[in-house]
Enzyme design. Structure first.
Site, mmCIF file in Angstrom:
data_model
loop_
_atom_site.group_PDB
_atom_site.id
_atom_site.type_symbol
_atom_site.label_atom_id
_atom_site.label_comp_id
_atom_site.label_asym_id
_atom_site.label_seq_id
_atom_site.Cartn_x
_atom_site.Cartn_y
_atom_site.Cartn_z
ATOM 1 N N ASN A 285 0.821 -1.021 -0.072
ATOM 2 C CA ASN A 285 -0.043 0.122 -0.122
ATOM 3 C C ASN A 285 0.956 1.209 -0.003
ATOM 4 O O ASN A 285 1.319 1.733 -1.199
ATOM 5 C CB ASN A 285 -0.909 -0.077 1.267
ATOM 6 C CG ASN A 285 -1.904 0.943 1.210
ATOM 7 O OD1 ASN A 285 -2.218 1.972 0.435
ATOM 8 N ND2 ASN A 285 -3.246 0.626 1.738
ATOM 9 N N ASP B 152 -1.481 2.416 5.497
ATOM 10 C CA ASP B 152 -1.480 3.061 4.159
ATOM 11 C C ASP B 152 -0.490 3.856 4.042
ATOM 12 O O ASP B 152 0.967 3.488 4.190
ATOM 13 C CB ASP B 152 -2.680 3.734 4.317
ATOM 14 C CG ASP B 152 -3.426 3.999 2.915
ATOM 15 O OD1 ASP B 152 -2.696 4.042 2.085
ATOM 16 O OD2 ASP B 152 -4.933 4.132 2.681
#
Length: 581
Positions: free
Chosen positions: A445, A498
């Site tokens: 990610n 993230d």
């Protein structure tokens, strides 16, 4: 001989006098207790929970006589029903002015009744509701039970109104009920800020053993806590209660919380808690109107946060924000992914920079001043010049996030969106074709580089790891390692890591389910900074000095001035000082 007799008579006289004084004191106390207005306690049942479906539970409501129903009262919630002789204690303390006019709600844990009670056992929810971390029980109270309480009236018709001011709300309990009380306030300090914890179960039953560590790392919350325990508390398979409660107290002190405690030599029972409950309540409610002070936090937090600086809303009303990126002037750009729009945060506020981005997602500026963006819908990597000209850089794969180095090379994550295709890391040289340089992560990610641009960092959202790679001169990656160990919420099976950035001191900032986790170079989480709305997908350092933290948080974007500056990958590499090992 005469002196001895006189001495005996004097002792008898003193004993009689002491008895008379004690009798007078008891009579006086009985008279004063009789003069104290007594509240009303009523019993009810709640059986319509959607958060804990199928459960049935009893609860009791205490309303003091001084409550008129004209204005909302303060609130005290207690797990496991009525404990510590609380109604009588509240009668005394409200009458003496040592606590505000307070309505008490005393709640039993839920149980799911068996279909056939004669041959089948009910499901008992106590440990599930009380020992578990997360906001489930807090939401049960705030969204379900307390609104039902406010539908009730006293026997003489006074409507029950509860203050929504978190400064007016306390919560307490014993054992599992105590950790439950702490969890409610920890998760929802916007609703509860005063906690009474007796023989608290901060041990390894459902994750409670993590609290002393989390308290030290999280940005402090506006909470006041009173802890009670005894040296002969439980020491069983889940842990040592006495040691765990001391660890909680030491962590709270370390992080700068308002905390008090009373240690005794009792066991796992309510005797000592009942004895000290009146004084604990006095302390919890002291200087009530002044509110609760927030501590400075750990030394690591103090190194990066500015006292008094809070989050500031930049913009809201978007569908889903991502890809915050900063240019050489310190201007920040971000994407509203579903709406295929890139925004610029300028001196006049937020303005549209580019539309029709093909679901532009992760993005970063390059050393050439162009904004490089992952266009998910068209499966491209594109670069946009300041005048709006768009150039294709690569195509043929649906990326997620990217980083552009000072030498012009690009690394891009491709998560493996379907769940069956492999997750990949792509390398796009300054001049050349894109190629895969790593596979094997569950869901690659966020991506960034160390300040000296020798190491590549990739977050694996479906684990609790951030991977570290050494970047070779030809762009290949070596010495892959699960390096940064992140925290995960009890309500999830992964960290949800993230977007990431590094600062000039070498710290790695990671957007996760728990907020921003700030790690040292050795791979350890030092601090956790929650976002105002509980969401964060990515971050960047903006402003002329790159010392304003910008986060994308669902439908909103926030910013916050901090003490440190970001290390931008498009800038010349910086060699930070070695970490403290």
């Amino acid at each position: 001989m005469m002196g001895v007799v006189l001495s005996r008579w004097m002792k008898i006289a003193f004993a009689v006098l002491a008895g008379f004084v004690l009798l007078q004191s008891l009579v006086s106390h009985a008279a004063s207790a009789a003069d104290v207005p007594k509240g009303e306690v009523t019993k009810h049942q709640f059986r319509s929970s959607k958060i804990f479906p199928g459960t049935v539970r009893d609860f009791w409501v205490y309303v003091p006589q001084q409550y008129t129903g004209e204005r909302p009262a303060a609130l005290y919630v207690n797990q496991d029903g009525i404990q510590y002789n609380a109604p009588a204690v509240f009668d005394q303390l409200i009458a003496s002015g040592d606590m505000p006019v307070t309505i008490g709600v005393f709640v039993m844990h839920g149980k799911v009744p068996a279909v056939n009670g004669e041959t089948q056992l009910d499901r008992f929810n106590r440990s599930f509701e009380y020992d578990g971390l997360g906001d489930g029980y807090a939401r049960f109270l705030i969204e379900e039970l307390l609104p039902e309480v406010e539908k009730l009236k006293t026997s003489d018709g006074r409507p029950i109104k509860l203050s929504k001011d978190p400064n007016d709300r306390a919560i307490g309990g014993s054992s599992s009920g105590a950790i439950c009380a702490w969890t409610v306030a920890w998760e929802r300090p916007d609703s509860f800020r005063r906690v009474f914890s007796a023989i608290g179960t901060y041990v390894g039953l459902r994750g409670g053993q993590n609290y002393p560590t989390l308290i030290r790392k999280y940005e402090p919350k506006p909470l006041r806590v009173f802890l009670e325990d005894g040296t002969n508390d439980l020491n069983i398979y889940g842990g040592d209660w006495w040691i765990a409660n001391q660890a909680m107290e030491r962590s709270l002190v370390f992080a700068g919380y308002e905390v008090n405690h009373s240690w005794g030599d009792g066991g796992h029972n309510g005797k000592h808690a009942t004895e000290i409950f009146p004084e604990a309540m006095k302390w919890l409610w002291k200087d009530h109107a002044a509110g609760i002070k927030v501590g400075k936090g750990s030394p690591q937090l103090q190194e990066i946060l500015i006292p008094g600086e809070e989050w500031e809303l930049v913009g809201e009303g978007y569908k889903f924000t991502e890809g915050p990126a900063v240019n050489a002037q310190g201007e920040v750009f971000f994407n509203d992914v579903p709406n295929s729009t890139t925004y610029k945060v300028g001196s006049q506020g937020v303005e549209v920079f580019r539309k029709e981005t093909n679901n532009g997602d992760g993005q970063a500026f390059g050393p050439d001043g162009r904004l490089y963006t992952v266009a998910g819908k068209s499966q491209q990597i594109v670069a946009t010049s300041p005048d709006g000209k768009v150039t294709e850089i690569a195509k043929g794969f649906r990326g997620n996030d990217l980083v552009v180095l000072n030498n012009g090379n690009i690394f891009v994550t491709e998560p493996g969106w379907s769940g069956t295709e492999p997750s990949k890391i792509w390398f796009i040289p300054k001049s050349g074709e894109a190629k895969v340089v790593d596979t094997g992560l569950k869901f690659s990610n966020g991506i960034t580089v160390s300040p000296d641009q020798s190491l590549l960092y990739v977050s694996d959202s479906r684990s609790h790891w951030v991977y570290s790679y050494q970047i070779q001169p030809d762009g290949t990656l070596s010495f892959k390692q699960k390096y940064y160990h992140l925290h995960m919420p009890d309500t999830a099976d992964d960290s949800g890591a993230d977007g990431m950035r590094t600062d000039k001191n070498g710290r790695l900032w990671v957007a996760t389910r728990m907020g921003l986790q700030v790690c040292d170079q050795a791979g350890r989480v030092n601090c956790i900074i929650p976002s105002p709305n509980g969401k964060v997908s990515n971050l960047t350092f903006g402003g002329p000095e790159f010392d304003t933290l910008f986060i994308t948080a669902g439908d909103r974007v926030y910013k916050r001035k901090i003490k440190v500056s970001g290390a931008n990958a498009w800038q010349a590499p910086i060699k930070p000082a070695a970490p403290r090992l």
